[in-house]
Design an enzyme around this catalytic site. Structure first.
Site, mmCIF file in Angstrom:
data_model
loop_
_atom_site.group_PDB
_atom_site.id
_atom_site.type_symbol
_atom_site.label_atom_id
_atom_site.label_comp_id
_atom_site.label_asym_id
_atom_site.label_seq_id
_atom_site.Cartn_x
_atom_site.Cartn_y
_atom_site.Cartn_z
ATOM 1 C CE1 TYR A 15 0.486 1.877 4.163
ATOM 2 C CE2 TYR A 15 1.174 -0.410 4.305
ATOM 3 C CZ TYR A 15 1.359 1.077 4.859
ATOM 4 O OH TYR A 15 2.094 1.269 5.857
ATOM 5 C CG PHE A 26 0.095 8.921 5.947
ATOM 6 C CD1 PHE A 26 0.112 7.853 6.386
ATOM 7 C CD2 PHE A 26 -0.847 9.213 4.862
ATOM 8 C CE1 PHE A 26 -0.930 6.956 6.500
ATOM 9 C CE2 PHE A 26 -1.964 8.648 4.711
ATOM 10 C CZ PHE A 26 -2.019 7.180 5.497
ATOM 11 C CG ASP A 27 3.198 3.930 6.418
ATOM 12 O OD1 ASP A 27 4.356 3.884 6.206
ATOM 13 O OD2 ASP A 27 2.817 3.119 7.160
ATOM 14 C CB ILE A 38 -7.655 2.098 11.092
ATOM 15 C CG1 ILE A 38 -7.193 2.041 9.516
ATOM 16 C CG2 ILE A 38 -6.472 2.510 11.688
ATOM 17 C CD1 ILE A 38 -6.987 2.980 8.593
ATOM 18 C CE1 TYR A 74 -3.911 5.340 13.665
ATOM 19 C CE2 TYR A 74 -4.023 5.895 11.347
ATOM 20 C CZ TYR A 74 -3.644 5.093 12.240
ATOM 21 O OH TYR A 74 -2.914 3.850 11.984
ATOM 22 C CG PHE A 129 -4.830 3.803 2.875
ATOM 23 C CD1 PHE A 129 -3.564 3.447 3.277
ATOM 24 C CD2 PHE A 129 -5.765 4.100 3.754
ATOM 25 C CE1 PHE A 129 -3.360 3.847 4.821
ATOM 26 C CE2 PHE A 129 -5.573 4.334 5.090
ATOM 27 C CZ PHE A 129 -4.571 4.328 5.605
#
Length: 595
Positions: free
Chosen positions: A69, A79-80, A99, A125, A142
């Site tokens: 991902y 961010f990731d 999540i 979040y 994502f």
């Protein structure tokens, strides 16, 4: 992935974040950003922008998945990313380890499917965010590609892609197999193949030499069959994987094998015989010690061939390509043990299939570049003929004349006969009918092969016989023009006529005592000399009057000429009284000289 803590850490290392996630989920569902229509997002937005053609299964609650991902914010800032860590996410979905938005977004996904997920804050979040990484009330984007999915309830999945019409046997536990394979992950990524090594993978099945899933997936497979075998990780290499990734499967990976079974045998196997064609009237079967001539095609168990493997020294072509039979003794170790066994009991003209396990063929090492190690060999054999060095001529009377037969042929007789000569498989070689006249021979004079000479003795005029002549009484190992080496010959003969022969060394014999004054009777003009003309006239007169006879089967003029030359001892063209001697008188004088 996505874990409930910071995406770059493991959930187990930050259990506090799981509590934070529960708090976020309990805050309420109205804290997210607006939906495209202006209101807040109520659920995950899923965009399936690549759907594979085949989707054998979809992700369900409780499945274990592996995926890559990229995670970004609405403005595109990343961010990731699992790609940056070069590590797939491997996790169970639907049990609170991700999540909520990711759990929902993965449901129903197919392997190799690509999705874009828009996760509202209350499913991500929430209003708290994740300090230093995820701001409060952040909508998360994502891009996900699913690479693997399995469940602890999964079993080995077997798909038969091709099964040959003829299946001589199926794999059982304890069998030794040779197969080719391509190994991939569930997403199609290749990790291993036997083809690149130039040889099959050889192993026992059900003995712990293979991963459990392969042991199961191979059972029941036929030589030449192609299968697709999907193995869940717990029946493959488990959590540890096998070796270093990019060369071997990673941990917790489902494996896909495309398998082609080359052959299968068991160390307890014996030679398998299948009669393809059995001629009528088989009265004799081959035994150890017989010499056999046969044709064959040799192949491997999956049908590849002919490899030819001569059962003895390695060769490159089948016997048909060399246009002559393979000739050997059987049961005496001149050929591989399996062929030695498989040829015994065969009939002339029989066609049989002989399947030979490797321990009765070329063993673990194989031979040459055509027969691999541990290969099962299949020979389709056509027996042309066989014989034993102790064989004699086989005589079968086909018919006899109805009238009484008082005289039969014997050594020295001059005979005339018709014949057809063929091989035992029916191949016609020669026939006297092609010449429009019977064959002529003096029995015992070495004018015909020994076996035919024997078979013609004791016959009545008009009798018909079938003669089977072994090669040591025919043309031997080398054969003759038109006759293969070591060939058993079959004759059908019919005796047309016979004449009594003459004793060895005689060209003419008297039926009664010769004239007392032989020279005077021979000297027709009474000049004391007998030239060739007088000699010939006298001998012909004796024959016509029935007082004597010439050697049968030769030109009378030549025989009389030979007789004259024998009597004209000084070779002056005439015979005198001193020169003229009967053969019997010469023989008696020779005996006295020797004494």
């Amino acid at each position: 992935m996505f874990p409930a803590g910071p995406p770059i850490y493991s959930l187990l290392r930050l259990p506090l974040l799981q509590l934070l996630l529960l708090v976020v989920q309990a805050v309420g569902r109205g804290l997210g950003r607006a939906s495209p229509a202006g209101g807040p997002l109520e659920d995950v937005v899923i965009e399936r922008y690549h759907i594979p053609r085949a989707c054998p299964r979809e992700v369900q609650m409780g499945d274990f998945v592996r995926y890559h991902y990229n995670g970004t914010f609405e403005d595109g800032k990343k961010f990731d990313s699992s790609y940056d860590r070069n590590t797939l996410v491997a996790i169970v979905v639907g049990v609170g380890r991700l999540i909520t938005g990711m759990d929902r977004g993965l449901m129903g996904m197919c392997v190799n499917e690509r999705r874009r997920l828009i996760v509202p804050p209350h499913l991500g979040y929430g209003s708290i965010g994740l300090a230093g990484l995820i701001p409060p009330d952040a909508t998360l984007y994502f891009d996900v590609v699913l690479l693997d999915v399995w469940n602890k309830e999964d079993t080995v999945q077997v798909s038969i892609l091709l099964r040959p019409p003829h299946c001589p046997r199926m794999i059982q536990d304890g069998d030794f197999v040779r197969y080719h394979y391509n190994g991939t992950l569930l997403d199609g990524t290749s990790f291993d193949t036997s083809y690149s090594r130039g040889g099959t993978y050889d192993t026992y099945v059900g003995s712990g030499w293979l991963i459990k899933g392969m042991d199961q997936g191979l059972l029941g497979m036929c030589p030449g069959e192609r299968r697709k075998i999907i193995i869940p990780p717990f029946l493959a290499y488990g959590e540890k994987g096998y070796g270093e990734w990019k060369t071997r499967p990673p941990h917790t990976a489902s494996l896909v094998f495309h398998v082609l079974l080359i052959d299968v045998h068991n160390p307890k196997d014996t030679v398998q015989l299948e009669t393809l064609e059995l001629p009528l009237g088989c009265v004799r079967r081959a035994v150890a010690g017989d010499f056999m001539r046969y044709h064959y095609n040799g192949s491997l168990m999956d049908g590849e061939g002919p490899f030819d493997s001569l059962p003895g020294p390695p060769a490159l072509y089948c016997s048909y390509s060399r246009n002559h039979t393979y000739n050997t003794y059987i049961g005496q170790g001149y050929i591989i043990p399996g062929m030695d066994q498989g040829l015994q009991g065969a009939c002339v003209g029989e066609r049989r299939r002989i399947t030979i396990p490797p321990h009765l063929a070329y063993g673990e090492n194989g031979t040459g570049d055509k027969i691999p190690g541990s290969a099962v060999l299949i020979f389709n054999v056509h027996v042309i003929d066989f014989h034993n060095p102790a064989d004699v001529v086989e005589i079968k009377t086909l018919s006899r004349p109805s009238e009484t037969c008082n005289e039969t042929t014997k050594l020295g007789d001059f005979v005339r006969y018709h014949y057809n000569c063929s091989l035992l498989d029916g191949t016609q070689l020669f026939t006297s009918h092609d010449y429009g006249a019977p064959q002529e021979a003096t029995l015992g004079a070495n004018k015909v092969i020994e076996g035919l000479d024997m078979g013609l003795q004791g016959m009545c005029v008009g009798e018909r016989r079938q003669l089977i002549v072994p090669p040591h009484l025919a043309h031997g190992e080398n054969g003759a023009r038109g006759v293969p080496g070591s060939a058993v010959l079959q004759f059908e003969v019919e005796l047309v006529s016979r004449e009594d022969g003459l004793p060895t060394g005689y060209l003419f014999v008297w039926h009664e005592d010769p004239p007392a004054n032989l020279f005077e009777d021979m000297d027709l003009n009474k000049d004391g000399e007998v030239p060739p003309e007088e000699f010939s006239t006298f001998i012909k007169a004796q024959v016509s009057e029935g007082k004597g006879r010439l050697m049968p089967g030769q030109d009378p003029e030549k025989t009389i000429g030979d007789m004259f030359q024998n009597q004209d001892r000084n070779q002056d063209g005439k015979i005198t009284v001193e020169e003229l001697k009967l053969k019997s008188d010469e023989d008696e004088e020779r005996v006295h000289e020797e004494l």
